[in-house]
Design a protein around this motif. Structure first.
Motif, PDB file in Angstrom:
ATOM      1  N   SER A  59       0.840  -1.201   0.000  1.00 14.11           N
ATOM      2  CA  SER A  59       0.000   0.000   0.000  1.00 14.11           C
ATOM      3  C   SER A  59       0.876   1.252   0.000  1.00 14.11           C
ATOM      4  CB  SER A  59      -0.928   0.003   1.218  1.00 14.11           C
ATOM      5  OG  SER A  59      -0.169  -0.051   2.413  1.00 14.11           O
ATOM      6  N   VAL A  60       0.351   2.305  -0.618  1.00 11.28           N
ATOM      7  CA  VAL A  60       1.094   3.559  -0.751  1.00 11.28           C
ATOM      8  C   VAL A  60       0.362   4.642   0.031  1.00 11.28           C
ATOM      9  CG1 VAL A  60       1.894   5.345  -2.354  1.00 11.28           C
ATOM     10  CG2 VAL A  60       2.002   2.916  -3.003  1.00 11.28           C
ATOM     11  N   TYR A  61       1.141   5.431   0.792  1.00 16.48           N
ATOM     12  CA  TYR A  61       0.567   6.533   1.560  1.00 16.48           C
ATOM     13  C   TYR A  61       1.133   7.859   1.062  1.00 16.48           C
ATOM     14  CZ  TYR A  61      -1.704   3.599   5.057  1.00 16.48           C
ATOM     15  OH  TYR A  61      -2.543   2.716   5.689  1.00 16.48           O
ATOM     16  N   ASN A  62       0.255   8.841   0.923  1.00 19.84           N
ATOM     17  CA  ASN A  62       0.664  10.211   0.638  1.00 19.84           C
ATOM     18  C   ASN A  62       0.907  10.901   1.975  1.00 19.84           C
ATOM     19  OD1 ASN A  62       0.227  10.232  -2.313  1.00 19.84           O
ATOM     20  ND2 ASN A  62      -1.897   9.860  -1.722  1.00 19.84           N
ATOM     21  N   LEU A  63       2.104  11.429   2.178  1.00 20.55           N
ATOM     22  CA  LEU A  63       2.458  12.038   3.450  1.00 20.55           C
ATOM     23  C   LEU A  63       2.183  13.532   3.412  1.00 20.55           C
ATOM     24  CD1 LEU A  63       5.819  10.130   4.064  1.00 20.55           C
ATOM     25  CD2 LEU A  63       3.481   9.447   4.638  1.00 20.55           C
ATOM     26  N   THR A  64       1.311  13.973   4.323  1.00 20.71           N
ATOM     27  CA  THR A  64       0.868  15.367   4.336  1.00 20.71           C
ATOM     28  C   THR A  64       1.296  16.122   5.591  1.00 20.71           C
ATOM     29  OG1 THR A  64      -1.239  14.728   5.345  1.00 20.71           O
ATOM     30  CG2 THR A  64      -1.150  14.811   2.938  1.00 20.71           C
ATOM     31  N   ALA A  65       1.859  15.428   6.565  1.00 19.25           N
ATOM     32  CA  ALA A  65       2.179  16.053   7.853  1.00 19.25           C
ATOM     33  C   ALA A  65       3.349  17.022   7.728  1.00 19.25           C
ATOM     34  CB  ALA A  65       2.517  14.977   8.879  1.00 19.25           C
ATOM     35  N   LYS A  66       3.339  18.018   8.595  1.00 23.26           N
ATOM     36  CA  LYS A  66       4.458  18.936   8.670  1.00 23.26           C
ATOM     37  C   LYS A  66       5.611  18.277   9.411  1.00 23.26           C
ATOM     38  CE  LYS A  66       1.755  23.207   8.467  1.00 23.26           C
ATOM     39  NZ  LYS A  66       1.413  24.476   9.150  1.00 23.26           N
ATOM     40  N   LYS A  67       6.783  18.834   9.234  1.00 23.88           N
ATOM     41  CA  LYS A  67       8.001  18.272   9.831  1.00 23.88           C
ATOM     42  C   LYS A  67       7.871  18.133  11.345  1.00 23.88           C
ATOM     43  CE  LYS A  67      12.978  19.150  10.168  1.00 23.88           C
ATOM     44  NZ  LYS A  67      14.078  20.068   9.779  1.00 23.88           N
ATOM     45  N   GLU A  68       7.220  19.116  11.984  1.00 23.59           N
ATOM     46  CA  GLU A  68       7.108  19.098  13.447  1.00 23.59           C
ATOM     47  C   GLU A  68       6.368  17.854  13.947  1.00 23.59           C
ATOM     48  OE1 GLU A  68       7.999  23.050  12.056  1.00 23.59           O
ATOM     49  OE2 GLU A  68       6.352  21.676  11.528  1.00 23.59           O
ATOM     50  N   LEU A  69       5.300  17.462  13.241  1.00 24.83           N
ATOM     51  CA  LEU A  69       4.529  16.286  13.655  1.00 24.83           C
ATOM     52  C   LEU A  69       5.357  15.017  13.477  1.00 24.83           C
ATOM     53  CD1 LEU A  69       1.954  14.998  14.674  1.00 24.83           C
ATOM     54  CD2 LEU A  69       1.063  15.008  12.327  1.00 24.83           C
ATOM     55  N   ILE A  70       6.097  14.935  12.371  1.00 24.95           N
ATOM     56  CA  ILE A  70       6.943  13.753  12.146  1.00 24.95           C
ATOM     57  C   ILE A  70       8.028  13.660  13.216  1.00 24.95           C
ATOM     58  CG2 ILE A  70       8.585  12.689  10.555  1.00 24.95           C
ATOM     59  CD1 ILE A  70       6.873  13.797   8.262  1.00 24.95           C
ATOM     60  N   LEU A  71       8.631  14.789  13.569  1.00 26.57           N
ATOM     61  CA  LEU A  71       9.658  14.797  14.627  1.00 26.57           C
ATOM     62  C   LEU A  71       9.054  14.403  15.980  1.00 26.57           C
ATOM     63  CD1 LEU A  71      11.749  17.967  13.693  1.00 26.57           C
ATOM     64  CD2 LEU A  71      12.401  15.557  13.432  1.00 26.57           C
ATOM     65  N   HIS A  72       7.780  14.773  16.183  1.00 22.70           N
ATOM     66  CA  HIS A  72       7.088  14.357  17.408  1.00 22.70           C
ATOM     67  C   HIS A  72       7.010  12.833  17.493  1.00 22.70           C
ATOM     68  CE1 HIS A  72       3.977  13.809  20.439  1.00 22.70           C
ATOM     69  NE2 HIS A  72       3.243  13.173  19.531  1.00 22.70           N
ATOM     70  N   PHE A  73       6.661  12.190  16.362  1.00 20.38           N
ATOM     71  CA  PHE A  73       6.586  10.726  16.355  1.00 20.38           C
ATOM     72  C   PHE A  73       7.967  10.092  16.506  1.00 20.38           C
ATOM     73  CE2 PHE A  73       2.367  11.357  14.292  1.00 20.38           C
ATOM     74  CZ  PHE A  73       1.639  10.627  15.204  1.00 20.38           C
ATOM     75  N   VAL A  74       8.986  10.749  15.966  1.00 24.63           N
ATOM     76  CA  VAL A  74      10.365  10.256  16.160  1.00 24.63           C
ATOM     77  C   VAL A  74      10.693  10.232  17.646  1.00 24.63           C
ATOM     78  CG1 VAL A  74      12.813  10.770  15.800  1.00 24.63           C
ATOM     79  CG2 VAL A  74      11.212  10.973  13.895  1.00 24.63           C
ATOM     80  N   ASP A  75      10.364  11.310  18.356  1.00 22.33           N
ATOM     81  CA  ASP A  75      10.625  11.376  19.799  1.00 22.33           C
ATOM     82  C   ASP A  75       9.850  10.291  20.548  1.00 22.33           C
ATOM     83  OD1 ASP A  75      12.340  13.508  19.528  1.00 22.33           O
ATOM     84  OD2 ASP A  75      10.808  15.038  19.959  1.00 22.33           O
ATOM     85  N   CYS A  76       8.585  10.095  20.176  1.00 20.33           N
ATOM     86  CA  CYS A  76       7.754   9.068  20.830  1.00 20.33           C
ATOM     87  C   CYS A  76       8.333   7.677  20.613  1.00 20.33           C
ATOM     88  CB  CYS A  76       6.328   9.130  20.301  1.00 20.33           C
ATOM     89  SG  CYS A  76       5.416  10.603  20.798  1.00 20.33           S
ATOM     90  N   LEU A  77       8.784   7.386  19.391  1.00 20.45           N
ATOM     91  CA  LEU A  77       9.351   6.073  19.079  1.00 20.45           C
ATOM     92  C   LEU A  77      10.681   5.853  19.794  1.00 20.45           C
ATOM     93  CD1 LEU A  77       8.472   5.852  15.297  1.00 20.45           C
ATOM     94  CD2 LEU A  77       7.580   4.375  17.108  1.00 20.45           C
ATOM     95  N   MET A  78      11.493   6.897  19.898  1.00 24.79           N
ATOM     96  CA  MET A  78      12.754   6.776  20.626  1.00 24.79           C
ATOM     97  C   MET A  78      12.492   6.481  22.104  1.00 24.79           C
ATOM     98  SD  MET A  78      15.136   6.975  18.419  1.00 24.79           S
ATOM     99  CE  MET A  78      16.575   7.173  19.454  1.00 24.79           C
ATOM    100  N   GLY A  79      11.447   7.127  22.637  1.00 17.34           N
ATOM    101  CA  GLY A  79      11.064   6.848  24.023  1.00 17.34           C
ATOM    102  C   GLY A  79      10.594   5.416  24.197  1.00 17.34           C
ATOM    103  N   ALA A  80       9.828   4.913  23.216  1.00 22.99           N
ATOM    104  CA  ALA A  80       9.346   3.524  23.270  1.00 22.99           C
ATOM    105  C   ALA A  80      10.512   2.546  23.201  1.00 22.99           C
ATOM    106  CB  ALA A  80       8.370   3.276  22.117  1.00 22.99           C
TER     107      ALA A  80
END
Length: 207
Positions: free
Chosen positions: A64-85
Motif C-alpha cells: 500500500s502507498v501513503y501520501n504524506l501530508t504532515a508537517k516536519k514538526e509532527l513527524i519529529l514528534h513521532f520520532v521522539d515518541c518512538l525513541m522513548g518507546a
C-alpha cells in the motif's frame, strides 16, 4: 517493576496501545493512495490527483502507498515518541534478563511453593543455589501473597507446614532456613515427585 507478564506489559506500554504502530502513525501523517472500486460509478477510481503533490511511502508488507501530508514538526514528534518507546523496551529487556528473573522468570502467581532439589551438588554449587533462592525470595516473593519451601529428600522437609503469608519477618525466616540446610541428604529418584505432590496438596497454591 510490577511482576506482570510481557503480554500484560505490552497491553500498557506497547506500540498499539500508544498509537505508535506503523499503520497508526501513517494514518496520522497522511492518507492512503487508493485505487478502489466505486459501486455507484461501477468502476475503479484512482486518487491520482495526489500524484506528485506529496511525498509517498510504500509499505513493504502489503504494497500500500501513503501520501504524506504532515508537517516536519509532527513527524519529529513521532520520532521522539518512538525513541522513548525503544528506551522503554530496552529497560524492560534489561529487567527481564537481570537478577532472579534470569533463572526463575517473572513470578505472576499469588501463592507459590518452591520445591528444592539440590541432588548431589558440590559445596560451591549448593551455595550458589541458595544465593539464587535468597534473591528470588527478596526480589519477587516479597510482592506476592503466600509462599512455602519444600526440600526434596527421603522425607520432604518443609519450611512451614502450609503456605504462609508474605511479610518481612517470614521472608527473613525463609532465608535463614535456607542457609541452615545440610548439603547432603538421603535421596532417591522419587524424592522430587514426592515433594511436588506435597506442594500441590496445599489447596491455596496457584502454581
Amino acid at each position: 517493576q510490577a511482576l506482570v507478564s510481557s503480554s500484560k506489559w505490552l497491553q500498557l506500554h506497547g506500540l498499539k496501545r500508544n498509537k505508535l504502530s506503523l499503520s497508526q502513525i501513517l494514518s496520522q501523517i497522511g492518507f492512503q493512495h487508493r485505487k478502489d472500486y466505486v459501486t455507484t460509478l461501477g468502476k475503479h477510481v484512482a486518487s491520482r490527483y495526489a500524484d506528485g503533490l506529496f511525498p509517498q511511502y510504500k509499505r513493504a508488507q502489503d504494497g500500500s502507498v501513503y501520501n504524506l501530508t504532515a508537517k516536519k514538526e509532527l513527524i519529529l514528534h513521532f520520532v521522539d515518541c518512538l525513541m522513548g518507546a525503544i528506551e522503554l523496551y530496552k529497560q524492560r529487556m534489561e529487567w527481564l534478563t537481570s537478577d532472579s528473573r534470569q533463572i526463575f522468570g517473572v513470578i505472576q502467581e499469588r501463592c507459590i511453593v518452591i520445591v528444592l532439589d539440590f541432588g548431589t551438588a558440590a559445596p560451591a554449587e549448593f551455595d550458589l543455589c541458595r544465593d539464587s533462592l535468597s534473591m528470588v525470595l527478596v526480589e519477587q516473593v516479597t510482592q506476592i501473597a503466600k509462599f512455602n519451601l519444600i526440600r526434596a529428600a527421603q522425607d520432604p522437609v518443609k519450611w512451614q507446614q502450609k503456605s504462609t503469608a508474605v511479610s518481612e519477618h517470614t521472608i527473613k525466616s525463609a532465608v535463614t532456613w535456607l542457609w541452615k540446610l545440610d548439603r547432603m541428604t538421603a535421596a532417591s529418584h522419587t524424592n522430587s515427585a514426592e515433594a511436588l505432590l506435597e506442594a500441590l496438596s496445599d489447596e491455596v497454591v496457584s502454581s
